[in-house]
Design a protein around this motif. Structure first.
Motif, PDB file in Angstrom:
ATOM      1  N   LEU A  49       0.828  -1.206   0.000  1.00  0.00           N
ATOM      2  CA  LEU A  49       0.000   0.000   0.000  1.00  0.00           C
ATOM      3  C   LEU A  49       0.861   1.253   0.000  1.00  0.00           C
ATOM      4  N   ASP A  50       1.840   1.318   0.888  1.00  0.00           N
ATOM      5  CA  ASP A  50       2.719   2.488   0.959  1.00  0.00           C
ATOM      6  C   ASP A  50       3.452   2.720  -0.356  1.00  0.00           C
ATOM      7  N   GLN A  51       3.924   1.648  -0.980  1.00  0.00           N
ATOM      8  CA  GLN A  51       4.644   1.774  -2.249  1.00  0.00           C
ATOM      9  C   GLN A  51       3.727   2.271  -3.354  1.00  0.00           C
ATOM     10  N   ILE A  52       2.514   1.739  -3.427  1.00  0.00           N
ATOM     11  CA  ILE A  52       1.556   2.170  -4.449  1.00  0.00           C
ATOM     12  C   ILE A  52       1.191   3.638  -4.239  1.00  0.00           C
ATOM     13  N   LYS A  53       0.960   4.033  -2.999  1.00  0.00           N
ATOM     14  CA  LYS A  53       0.639   5.440  -2.720  1.00  0.00           C
ATOM     15  C   LYS A  53       1.790   6.343  -3.139  1.00  0.00           C
ATOM     16  N   TRP A  54       3.019   5.937  -2.818  1.00  0.00           N
ATOM     17  CA  TRP A  54       4.182   6.738  -3.178  1.00  0.00           C
ATOM     18  C   TRP A  54       4.302   6.866  -4.697  1.00  0.00           C
ATOM     19  N   GLU A  55       4.118   5.747  -5.405  1.00  0.00           N
ATOM     20  CA  GLU A  55       4.235   5.783  -6.865  1.00  0.00           C
ATOM     21  C   GLU A  55       3.140   6.637  -7.495  1.00  0.00           C
ATOM     22  N   ARG A  56       1.946   6.642  -6.920  1.00  0.00           N
ATOM     23  CA  ARG A  56       0.880   7.496  -7.434  1.00  0.00           C
ATOM     24  C   ARG A  56       1.219   8.975  -7.233  1.00  0.00           C
ATOM     25  N   GLU A  57       1.894   9.279  -6.139  1.00  0.00           N
ATOM     26  CA  GLU A  57       2.287  10.659  -5.853  1.00  0.00           C
ATOM     27  C   GLU A  57       3.519  11.085  -6.659  1.00  0.00           C
ATOM     28  N   HIS A  58       4.278  10.129  -7.167  1.00  0.00           N
ATOM     29  CA  HIS A  58       5.519  10.406  -7.900  1.00  0.00           C
ATOM     30  C   HIS A  58       5.531   9.631  -9.224  1.00  0.00           C
ATOM     31  N   PRO A  59       4.611   9.937 -10.120  1.00  0.00           N
ATOM     32  CA  PRO A  59       4.537   9.165 -11.372  1.00  0.00           C
ATOM     33  C   PRO A  59       5.805   9.256 -12.230  1.00  0.00           C
TER      34      PRO A  59
END
Length: 63
Positions: A49-59
């Motif tokens: 979850l944390d990784q997916i959230k980070w990647e969504r914030e940093h495309p």
């Protein structure tokens, strides 16, 4: 999860990558049951979850 899920090739590739990685490190690839059990653990889910959230914030950092 009552609705059918379509597994895309990218997810199949990720699972294969996981199997190969564990196999290279331990000398034995994990079974599908082992992978399933691990992926359902809270700490693994939280990390994903944390990784997916980070990647969504940093495309700009996505492969």
């Amino acid at each position: 999860m009552d609705k059918p899920i379509t597994i895309e090739p990218c997810l199949t590739d990720a699972i294969e990558h996981l199997q190969n990685f564990v196999g290279e490190i331990t000398g034995k690839e994990p079974s599908q049951q082992e992978i399933s059990k691990v992926l359902k653990r809270y700490f693994i889910l939280k990390e994903i979850l944390d990784q997916i959230k980070w990647e969504r914030e940093h495309p700009e950092h996505q492969a």
